[in-house]
Design a protein around this motif. Sequence first.
Motif, PDB file in Angstrom:
ATOM      1  N   ARG A 128      30.166  37.426  43.335  1.00 45.50           N
ATOM      2  CA  ARG A 128      30.534  38.601  42.538  1.00 45.50           C
ATOM      3  C   ARG A 128      30.791  38.247  41.084  1.00 45.50           C
ATOM      4  O   ARG A 128      30.302  38.924  40.166  1.00 45.50           O
ATOM      5  CB  ARG A 128      31.795  39.251  43.127  1.00 45.50           C
ATOM      6  CG  ARG A 128      32.271  40.470  42.338  1.00 45.50           C
ATOM      7  CD  ARG A 128      33.682  40.877  42.737  1.00 45.50           C
ATOM      8  NE  ARG A 128      34.652  39.818  42.526  1.00 45.50           N
ATOM      9  CZ  ARG A 128      35.176  39.488  41.340  1.00 45.50           C
ATOM     10  NH1 ARG A 128      34.790  40.138  40.245  1.00 45.50           N
ATOM     11  NH2 ARG A 128      36.058  38.522  41.242  1.00 45.50           N
ATOM     12  N   GLN A 165      34.419  34.669  46.136  1.00 45.53           N
ATOM     13  CA  GLN A 165      33.690  35.520  45.200  1.00 45.53           C
ATOM     14  C   GLN A 165      34.139  35.330  43.756  1.00 45.53           C
ATOM     15  O   GLN A 165      33.464  35.797  42.828  1.00 45.53           O
ATOM     16  CB  GLN A 165      33.840  36.989  45.602  1.00 45.53           C
ATOM     17  CG  GLN A 165      33.215  37.348  46.937  1.00 45.53           C
ATOM     18  CD  GLN A 165      31.695  37.218  46.926  1.00 45.53           C
ATOM     19  OE1 GLN A 165      31.059  37.223  45.880  1.00 45.53           O
ATOM     20  NE2 GLN A 165      31.107  37.084  48.102  1.00 45.53           N
ATOM     21  N   GLN A 214      36.724  41.053  28.384  1.00 46.19           N
ATOM     22  CA  GLN A 214      35.975  41.466  29.575  1.00 46.19           C
ATOM     23  C   GLN A 214      36.620  40.914  30.847  1.00 46.19           C
ATOM     24  O   GLN A 214      36.560  41.533  31.914  1.00 46.19           O
ATOM     25  CB  GLN A 214      34.528  40.996  29.487  1.00 46.19           C
ATOM     26  CG  GLN A 214      33.675  41.400  30.682  1.00 46.19           C
ATOM     27  CD  GLN A 214      32.238  40.930  30.551  1.00 46.19           C
ATOM     28  OE1 GLN A 214      31.708  40.835  29.452  1.00 46.19           O
ATOM     29  NE2 GLN A 214      31.599  40.630  31.669  1.00 46.19           N
ATOM     30  N   GLU A 223      39.896  40.591  35.655  1.00 47.17           N
ATOM     31  CA  GLU A 223      39.969  39.472  36.601  1.00 47.17           C
ATOM     32  C   GLU A 223      41.374  38.871  36.591  1.00 47.17           C
ATOM     33  O   GLU A 223      41.927  38.531  37.652  1.00 47.17           O
ATOM     34  CB  GLU A 223      38.938  38.401  36.228  1.00 47.17           C
ATOM     35  CG  GLU A 223      37.485  38.854  36.276  1.00 47.17           C
ATOM     36  CD  GLU A 223      36.937  38.928  37.692  1.00 47.17           C
ATOM     37  OE1 GLU A 223      37.629  38.467  38.632  1.00 47.17           O
ATOM     38  OE2 GLU A 223      35.823  39.449  37.856  1.00 47.17           O
ATOM     39  N   ARG A 227      27.579  37.526  39.193  1.00 47.69           N
ATOM     40  CA  ARG A 227      26.777  38.736  38.983  1.00 47.69           C
ATOM     41  C   ARG A 227      27.370  39.632  37.894  1.00 47.69           C
ATOM     42  O   ARG A 227      26.651  40.150  37.040  1.00 47.69           O
ATOM     43  CB  ARG A 227      26.658  39.529  40.285  1.00 47.69           C
ATOM     44  CG  ARG A 227      25.711  38.962  41.312  1.00 47.69           C
ATOM     45  CD  ARG A 227      25.420  39.974  42.416  1.00 47.69           C
ATOM     46  NE  ARG A 227      26.653  40.391  43.091  1.00 47.69           N
ATOM     47  CZ  ARG A 227      27.156  39.793  44.162  1.00 47.69           C
ATOM     48  NH1 ARG A 227      26.530  38.745  44.679  1.00 47.69           N
ATOM     49  NH2 ARG A 227      28.269  40.226  44.724  1.00 47.69           N
ATOM     50  N   GLU A 228      28.686  39.796  37.925  1.00 47.83           N
ATOM     51  CA  GLU A 228      29.319  40.738  37.009  1.00 47.83           C
ATOM     52  C   GLU A 228      29.469  40.205  35.596  1.00 47.83           C
ATOM     53  O   GLU A 228      29.394  40.967  34.629  1.00 47.83           O
ATOM     54  CB  GLU A 228      30.695  41.139  37.558  1.00 47.83           C
ATOM     55  CG  GLU A 228      30.619  41.961  38.839  1.00 47.83           C
ATOM     56  CD  GLU A 228      31.995  42.402  39.324  1.00 47.83           C
ATOM     57  OE1 GLU A 228      33.011  42.080  38.650  1.00 47.83           O
ATOM     58  OE2 GLU A 228      32.062  43.069  40.381  1.00 47.83           O
ATOM     59  N   HIS A 229      29.676  38.895  35.455  1.00 49.21           N
ATOM     60  CA  HIS A 229      29.989  38.357  34.141  1.00 49.21           C
ATOM     61  C   HIS A 229      28.904  37.456  33.542  1.00 49.21           C
ATOM     62  O   HIS A 229      28.886  37.251  32.329  1.00 49.21           O
ATOM     63  CB  HIS A 229      31.312  37.594  34.202  1.00 49.21           C
ATOM     64  CG  HIS A 229      32.460  38.432  34.670  1.00 49.21           C
ATOM     65  ND1 HIS A 229      32.946  39.507  33.956  1.00 49.21           N
ATOM     66  CD2 HIS A 229      33.210  38.372  35.807  1.00 49.21           C
ATOM     67  CE1 HIS A 229      33.953  40.060  34.611  1.00 49.21           C
ATOM     68  NE2 HIS A 229      34.125  39.393  35.749  1.00 49.21           N
TER      69      HIS A 229
END
Length: 357
Positions: free
Chosen positions: A281, A315, A88, A92, A284-286
Amino acid sequence: MSSALTDLFPLPIVQAPMAGGVSVPQLAAAVCEAGGLGFLAAGYKTADGMYQEIKQLRSLTSRPFGVNVFMPQPEYADPAAVDVYAHQLAGEATWYEAELGDPDSGRDDGFEAKLVVLRDNPVPVVSFHFGVPSREVVDTLHRVGTFVLAAATTPDEARAVERAGADGVIAQGVEAGGHQGTHRDVPETDGSGLGLLSLIAQVREAVSIPIVAAGGIMRGSQIAGVLAAGASAAQLGTAFLATHESGANALHKRALTNPLFVRTELTRAFSGRPARGLVNRFLREHGPYAPAAYPEIHHLTSPLRKAAAKAGDAQGMALWAGQGHRMARELPAGQLVEVLAGELAVARASLAGGGVL
């Protein structure tokens, strides 16, 4: 708190040990010189790295100080879950042009080697996070004249601290920034932590050893509040994170009061263990998908966090902060201790006169 321990620092103000380069010797020394108890953070350092910081701190102050040590973690992470999370995070890694870290870089944080250093070169206070040392470990530190503290987030954990023979318990409320010091990482209990005042009350009834209160404390009036609730001292982390001597990244310091970051949240996104940070960010995303796998996830994301900091991108950083982060004050650490002491005195006078905090 036993007078022998409180005699080490005139003010009931403890600077929380913040691992990752925040709690540098200059910060601890400034707090000690102002009358509080400064702490070094041995977490994520080698035993020699810890020793070098102790030597540097001793060259800056002759006052007592503390060193915080992470307890070794049991092996219960699911390798498959770590692999899924690594996939995932591939985007990044591409974005920051960085390689993911090796999740199997080590579990014990050099625990035994650090104990050898602390026995051979005793320091006034040692505290433990992520668990409780054995009675044998506590006894060996006592024999060299060291006071021992350990963090607890529940009354049961506080009882374990007392059974180990520690001199005091750090009652860490859910408001605290950074990693929760839970003794066992149980995902089913995520989000169910106790608030500090409730925790102090319950820990006070559960144990007879002194309590150091930690979690969201930013003002002297709050210190007065936890002292009135039964604590012997207050431990502040986020309040010192923004000080001039703090080793925190400048982006991290500015984020504490940046209107862009309006709240904090407990997350496993950066380390695999619940830790409170500013919602950005990455979180929130991970955060919703991060497994319970510490320190594997910490090692995995470490290069990403460093790359984000180098790129000036808050972020993608782990912006650890307690719930009171918007109350942070950019002051020299010694001056902050003086301000807190003044606020504490005013609050105590108000209480003595029948006023309110």
